[in-house]
Design a protein around this motif. Structure first.
Motif: not given
Length: 326
Positions: A7-12, A146-153
């Motif tokens: 999974d991922g990557p997430y933003f963090e 430019c991409a918008m990604l969610p945070l896992r946390d």
């Protein structure tokens, strides 16, 4: 038994100067045919091998096939993407032929966490530089998205606060002109009926009658190595942005059937979501014409709207691109 989540990557998970590689992809006849069946291609040089060999010296790969593969190869960095906000500074350094192999490296060049909003998942913006070369290491494409990604946390404060407004470099005139500098545009002009460069006037707006329905959206994503989950596995699945852009080019070629090729973009903004079975319609504006020793650069702006059952037409794309006409 060992279980390893993929999974991922997430933003963090992202960091500045982090790089992502992707499998190389050869531009085959089968790939080109499948791509054409989904987004269309009326570009004469990509359809007529005899003409392409006479003008270019090889069998040209359609430009939207090339950038779709390059964008798809960049999505290892954005598997969890929520939306793509923009593309900037897309410039062809050379025009690949069928049989060439594309390799793409994606580098994180800017990060900014978005302000939290009640009831919404925490997200951040990742600015990416995408560099594509061929099998001999020759540059093919170099651009930013430019991409918008969610945070896992969702409770995490990453501290990322880069100013992304200046990300990307506008194409230089010499870069845009260099792509077709060695092509025989006189031969192209002699064989094609036009309208050619001398038939265009800045300020002209072409309103293309009829639309194109969006079909085979996940198929195109898979075809071009695009692994973004939002195009494959989401409750409200979105259409890959390259799909919308490809249909916009298909419609631009109805207005200007003798475009030689597209050499770059000034920018591309996705103004709203596109979903499978939407119908896309466009207008194409001639913004500026820059003469070359042979032919010229035509700066075009495509405005695309989507219509879907029970809703008013919605703006979905503002694409400013540069084509060569003979």
């Amino acid at each position: 038994m060992t279980r390893v989540p993929v999974d991922g990557p997430y933003f963090e998970d992202l960091r500045i100067r982090q790089r992502f590689d992707a499998p190389a992809a050869t531009l085959t006849e089968g790939l080109a045919a499948a791509h054409q069946a989904i987004v269309g291609c009326r570009l004469p040089l990509a359809l007529d091998r005899r003409l392409s060999r006479r003008v270019v010296g090889d069998v040209l790969a359609a430009p939207h096939l090339v950038w779709d593969v390059a964008i798809g190869q960049s999505t290892g960095a954005t598997h969890t993407v929520v939306a793509n906000l923009f593309y900037r500074g897309v410039v062809f350094r050379r025009a690949p032929a069928l049989g060439d192999t594309l390799r793409t490296v994606t580098e994180v060049v800017g990060l900014r966490q978005n302000s939290r909003r009640p009831g919404r998942a925490a997200t951040g913006l990742a600015a990416l530089r995408i560099s594509t070369t061929d099998q001999d290491g020759r540059p093919v494409l170099d651009f930013w998205r430019c991409a918008m990604l969610p945070l896992r946390d969702g409770t995490l404060d990453t501290g990322h606060a880069d100013d992304l407004t200046g990300i990307g470099t506008a194409p230089a005139p010499e870069d845009l002109a260099g792509v077709t500098a060695g092509w025989d545009l006189d031969a192209y002009r002699a064989e094609r009926p036009g309208p050619h460069l001398d038939g265009l006037t800045p300020g002209t707006v072409f309103e293309v009658a009829g639309g194109d329905v969006v079909t085979s959206a996940p198929e195109l994503a898979r075809l071009t190595l695009n692994v973004a989950r939002v195009h494959h596995d989401a409750p409200d699945r979105l259409v890959y942005g390259g799909h919308t852009i490809g249909l916009a080019l298909h419609q631009a070629l109805r207005a200007l059937p003798d475009i030689v090729t597209v050499v770059g973009w000034h920018g591309c903004d996705h103004l709203g979501p596109v979903r499978e079975n939407d119908t896309l319609r466009s207008t194409i504006e001639v913004e500026r014409i820059d003469p070359l020793p042979r032919g010229g650069l035509v700066h075009l702006r495509s405005h695309v709207q989507a219509t879907r059952a029970g809703e008013d037409p919605a703006d979905v794309l503002d694409w400013r691109f540069v084509a060569v006409l003979a």
